[in-house]
Motif scaffolding. Structure first.
Motif, PDB file in Angstrom:
ATOM      1  N   LYS A   1      -4.818   2.210  -1.627  1.00  0.00           N
ATOM      2  CA  LYS A   1      -5.001   0.775  -1.837  1.00  0.00           C
ATOM      3  C   LYS A   1      -3.806   0.196  -2.586  1.00  0.00           C
ATOM      4  O   LYS A   1      -3.277   0.831  -3.509  1.00  0.00           O
TER       5      LYS A   1
ATOM      6  N   THR B   1      -8.839   7.051  -0.198  1.00  0.00           N
ATOM      7  CA  THR B   1      -8.775   5.614   0.074  1.00  0.00           C
ATOM      8  C   THR B   1      -8.306   4.849  -1.158  1.00  0.00           C
ATOM      9  O   THR B   1      -7.519   3.905  -1.061  1.00  0.00           O
TER      10      THR B   1
ATOM     11  N   ALA C   1       0.841  -1.197   0.000  1.00  0.00           N
ATOM     12  CA  ALA C   1       0.000   0.000   0.000  1.00  0.00           C
ATOM     13  C   ALA C   1       0.880   1.252   0.000  1.00  0.00           C
ATOM     14  O   ALA C   1       1.920   1.306   0.664  1.00  0.00           O
TER      15      ALA C   1
END
Length: 200
Positions: free
Chosen positions: A192, A188, A76
């Protein structure tokens, strides 16, 4: 017609060839067809019981593929928190008070606010889009993406500064920041992990 060539009685001689040859040809064709059908059926039965060569070869290729054994998703991406980003807000439009209003909104969203005012002559009324993010080269992979979630479509540019602060120069097409929900969703998505590419 008379004499010895005269035909008598009610039966006439046959004038066509006997059918033996045609029967022989038909029998040969039927035998060949039967043998071919039997061979095809045998091959189908072999494929059913062995699973077929195609399936086996596909499984072998998958087993031999190095990415199928050792591939892993990319880690990530680590991005700075909004509180760690200092934003200088400058207004490059003819609308008054826009820089302060934008700075107040960014402060509500967790960003640290630096300088607030009108854009310099180099950018005043010269930013045609929604805005311009200006900062050091290191901001391209960290600060710019995070701040960009608040203002989609903003252009980015790097300069020679050494500090970690970023300038947000509001352009003439600016109307509003994205909603907090949309910005959070975009942020977000940035963090990822990317799926690992497959070479097989």
């Amino acid at each position: 017609m008379g004499g010895k060539y005269r035909i008598t009685g009610d039966k006439y001689p046959r004038m066509r060839r006997p059918r033996r040859r045609s029967k022989l040809v038909l029998a040969t064709v039927a035998s060949v067809a039967a043998l071919g059908l039997a061979g095809w059926g045998t091959l189908q039965l072999i494929d059913v019981f062995t699973g077929g060569d195609k399936q086996a070869s596909a499984a072998d290729r998958k087993a031999d593929c190095p990415s199928a054994k050792a591939s892993a998703p990319a880690p990530a991406k680590i991005l700075p928190k909004p509180a760690k980003i200092t934003v200088n807000v400058y207004n490059a439009t003819p609308r008054g008070g826009l820089a302060k209003a934008a700075a107040d909104e960014l402060k509500k969203r967790g960003f640290t606010i630096g300088k607030v005012g009108n854009a310099t002559a180099a950018y005043d009324k010269k930013v045609p889009g929604t805005g311009l993010l200006l900062g050091a080269p290191t901001a391209a992979n960290g600060t710019f993406p995070v701040l960009g979630t608040q203002l989609p479509g903003a252009a980015t540019k790097t300069d020679a500064r050494k500090s970690g602060d970023v300038d947000l120069i509001i352009g003439t097409k600016f109307k509003a920041f994205s909603t907090p929900q949309a910005a959070a969703t975009a942020l977000t998505a940035l963090t990822k992990p990317a799926p690992a590419p497959s070479s097989c």
